[in-house]
Design a protein around this motif. Structure first.
Motif, PDB file in Angstrom:
ATOM      1  N   ALA A 106       0.841  -1.204   0.000  1.00 14.15           N
ATOM      2  CA  ALA A 106       0.000   0.000   0.000  1.00 14.15           C
ATOM      3  C   ALA A 106       0.870   1.247   0.000  1.00 14.15           C
ATOM      4  N   GLU A 107       1.951   1.197   0.767  1.00 12.22           N
ATOM      5  CA  GLU A 107       2.848   2.353   0.848  1.00 12.22           C
ATOM      6  C   GLU A 107       3.483   2.658  -0.506  1.00 12.22           C
ATOM      7  N   GLU A 108       3.877   1.599  -1.241  1.00 14.26           N
ATOM      8  CA  GLU A 108       4.466   1.799  -2.564  1.00 14.26           C
ATOM      9  C   GLU A 108       3.452   2.468  -3.497  1.00 14.26           C
ATOM     10  N   PHE A 109       2.199   2.032  -3.439  1.00 18.18           N
ATOM     11  CA  PHE A 109       1.150   2.638  -4.255  1.00 18.18           C
ATOM     12  C   PHE A 109       0.950   4.106  -3.887  1.00 18.18           C
ATOM     13  N   LEU A 110       0.833   4.395  -2.595  1.00 20.20           N
ATOM     14  CA  LEU A 110       0.597   5.775  -2.151  1.00 20.20           C
ATOM     15  C   LEU A 110       1.747   6.706  -2.538  1.00 20.20           C
ATOM     16  N   ALA A 111       2.960   6.174  -2.600  1.00 20.46           N
ATOM     17  CA  ALA A 111       4.132   6.978  -2.953  1.00 20.46           C
ATOM     18  C   ALA A 111       4.289   7.148  -4.466  1.00 20.46           C
ATOM     19  N   SER A 112       3.511   6.400  -5.239  1.00 24.79           N
ATOM     20  CA  SER A 112       3.639   6.442  -6.702  1.00 24.79           C
ATOM     21  C   SER A 112       2.863   7.624  -7.283  1.00 24.79           C
ATOM     22  N   ASP A 113       3.071   7.866  -8.575  1.00 27.05           N
ATOM     23  CA  ASP A 113       2.295   8.909  -9.253  1.00 27.05           C
ATOM     24  C   ASP A 113       1.077   8.314  -9.953  1.00 27.05           C
ATOM     25  N   HIS A 114       0.700   7.087  -9.570  1.00 24.16           N
ATOM     26  CA  HIS A 114      -0.435   6.415 -10.206  1.00 24.16           C
ATOM     27  C   HIS A 114      -1.744   6.562  -9.433  1.00 24.16           C
ATOM     28  N   VAL A 115      -1.703   7.129  -8.243  1.00 24.19           N
ATOM     29  CA  VAL A 115      -2.921   7.218  -7.423  1.00 24.19           C
ATOM     30  C   VAL A 115      -4.021   7.975  -8.166  1.00 24.19           C
ATOM     31  N   ASP A 116      -3.675   9.132  -8.730  1.00 28.47           N
ATOM     32  CA  ASP A 116      -4.694   9.954  -9.390  1.00 28.47           C
ATOM     33  C   ASP A 116      -5.203   9.355 -10.694  1.00 28.47           C
ATOM     34  N   GLN A 117      -4.384   8.532 -11.372  1.00 29.44           N
ATOM     35  CA  GLN A 117      -4.814   7.932 -12.636  1.00 29.44           C
ATOM     36  C   GLN A 117      -5.599   6.631 -12.432  1.00 29.44           C
ATOM     37  N   THR A 118      -5.487   6.033 -11.249  1.00 31.69           N
ATOM     38  CA  THR A 118      -6.106   4.729 -11.011  1.00 31.69           C
ATOM     39  C   THR A 118      -7.624   4.846 -10.980  1.00 31.69           C
ATOM     40  N   ARG A 119      -8.295   4.022 -11.808  1.00 33.23           N
ATOM     41  CA  ARG A 119      -9.758   4.017 -11.871  1.00 33.23           C
ATOM     42  C   ARG A 119     -10.350   2.850 -11.087  1.00 33.23           C
ATOM     43  N   CYS A 120      -9.504   1.867 -10.745  1.00 36.14           N
ATOM     44  CA  CYS A 120      -9.950   0.733  -9.941  1.00 36.14           C
ATOM     45  C   CYS A 120      -8.721   0.118  -9.281  1.00 36.14           C
ATOM     46  N   LEU A 121      -8.895  -0.307  -8.039  1.00 42.69           N
ATOM     47  CA  LEU A 121      -7.823  -0.988  -7.306  1.00 42.69           C
ATOM     48  C   LEU A 121      -8.212  -2.446  -7.106  1.00 42.69           C
ATOM     49  N   ILE A 122      -7.291  -3.340  -7.404  1.00 41.52           N
ATOM     50  CA  ILE A 122      -7.429  -4.740  -6.997  1.00 41.52           C
ATOM     51  C   ILE A 122      -6.457  -4.885  -5.839  1.00 41.52           C
ATOM     52  N   LEU A 123      -7.000  -5.128  -4.665  1.00 39.95           N
ATOM     53  CA  LEU A 123      -6.253  -4.924  -3.434  1.00 39.95           C
ATOM     54  C   LEU A 123      -6.322  -6.140  -2.527  1.00 39.95           C
ATOM     55  N   ASP A 124      -5.146  -6.677  -2.187  1.00 43.44           N
ATOM     56  CA  ASP A 124      -5.087  -7.791  -1.246  1.00 43.44           C
ATOM     57  C   ASP A 124      -5.505  -7.286   0.135  1.00 43.44           C
ATOM     58  N   ILE A 125      -6.204  -8.127   0.877  1.00 44.10           N
ATOM     59  CA  ILE A 125      -6.649  -7.732   2.216  1.00 44.10           C
ATOM     60  C   ILE A 125      -5.500  -7.761   3.208  1.00 44.10           C
ATOM     61  N   ALA A 126      -4.805  -8.901   3.275  1.00 50.83           N
ATOM     62  CA  ALA A 126      -3.781  -9.107   4.308  1.00 50.83           C
ATOM     63  C   ALA A 126      -2.393  -8.854   3.738  1.00 50.83           C
ATOM     64  N   MET A 127      -1.813  -7.701   4.129  1.00 51.42           N
ATOM     65  CA  MET A 127      -0.450  -7.366   3.711  1.00 51.42           C
ATOM     66  C   MET A 127       0.300  -6.850   4.925  1.00 51.42           C
TER      67      MET A 127
END
Length: 124
Positions: A38-59
């Motif tokens: 999650a931290e890698e995603f939040l630090a990326s420049d892709h947050v604003d372009q992302t239209r859908c997240l496929i996200l693991d629950i347990a990390m």
């Protein structure tokens, strides 16, 4: 709506998921980016372009539901499809009640993913 322009970001600490799932998402006609946390995603420049997240629950560190709450806190309500290997029947209804589009149990079918993505992008 041109689906080739829609970015689906995949966040999973399992390397095999990060290697295989983007290929499937691309076969379904979307752009895909994979992140190991999650931290890698939040630090990326892709947050604003992302239209859908496929996200693991347990990390490790920040869980999928914690990232979901953080995005809501930041005013970035991205449609989320949770994925999990945990076979707990109480998880799916609870996550959907909290705003997730769907929760798929690994291993899931291509059709199940396509249906969840269609629902997520209609909600967007």
């Amino acid at each position: 709506m041109n689906v080739t322009q829609l970015l689906v970001s995949i966040i999973d600490d399992d390397e095999s998921v990060r290697e295989s799932l983007p290929d499937l998402v691309k076969e379904l006609g979307f752009s895909a980016e994979a992140f190991s946390s999650a931290e890698e995603f939040l630090a990326s420049d892709h947050v604003d372009q992302t239209r859908c997240l496929i996200l693991d629950i347990a990390m490790p560190r920040m869980s999928g539901p914690e990232l979901h709450r953080e995005l809501m806190r930041r005013g970035r309500p991205i449609p989320i499809i949770f994925i999990t290997a945990l076979k707990d029947d109480t998880v799916r209804p609870r996550l959907i009640e909290q705003g997730a589009v769907d929760c798929l149990f690994k291993p899931f079918t291509d059709d199940a993913l396509q249906e969840a993505l269609s629902s997520a992008l209609r909600a967007n």
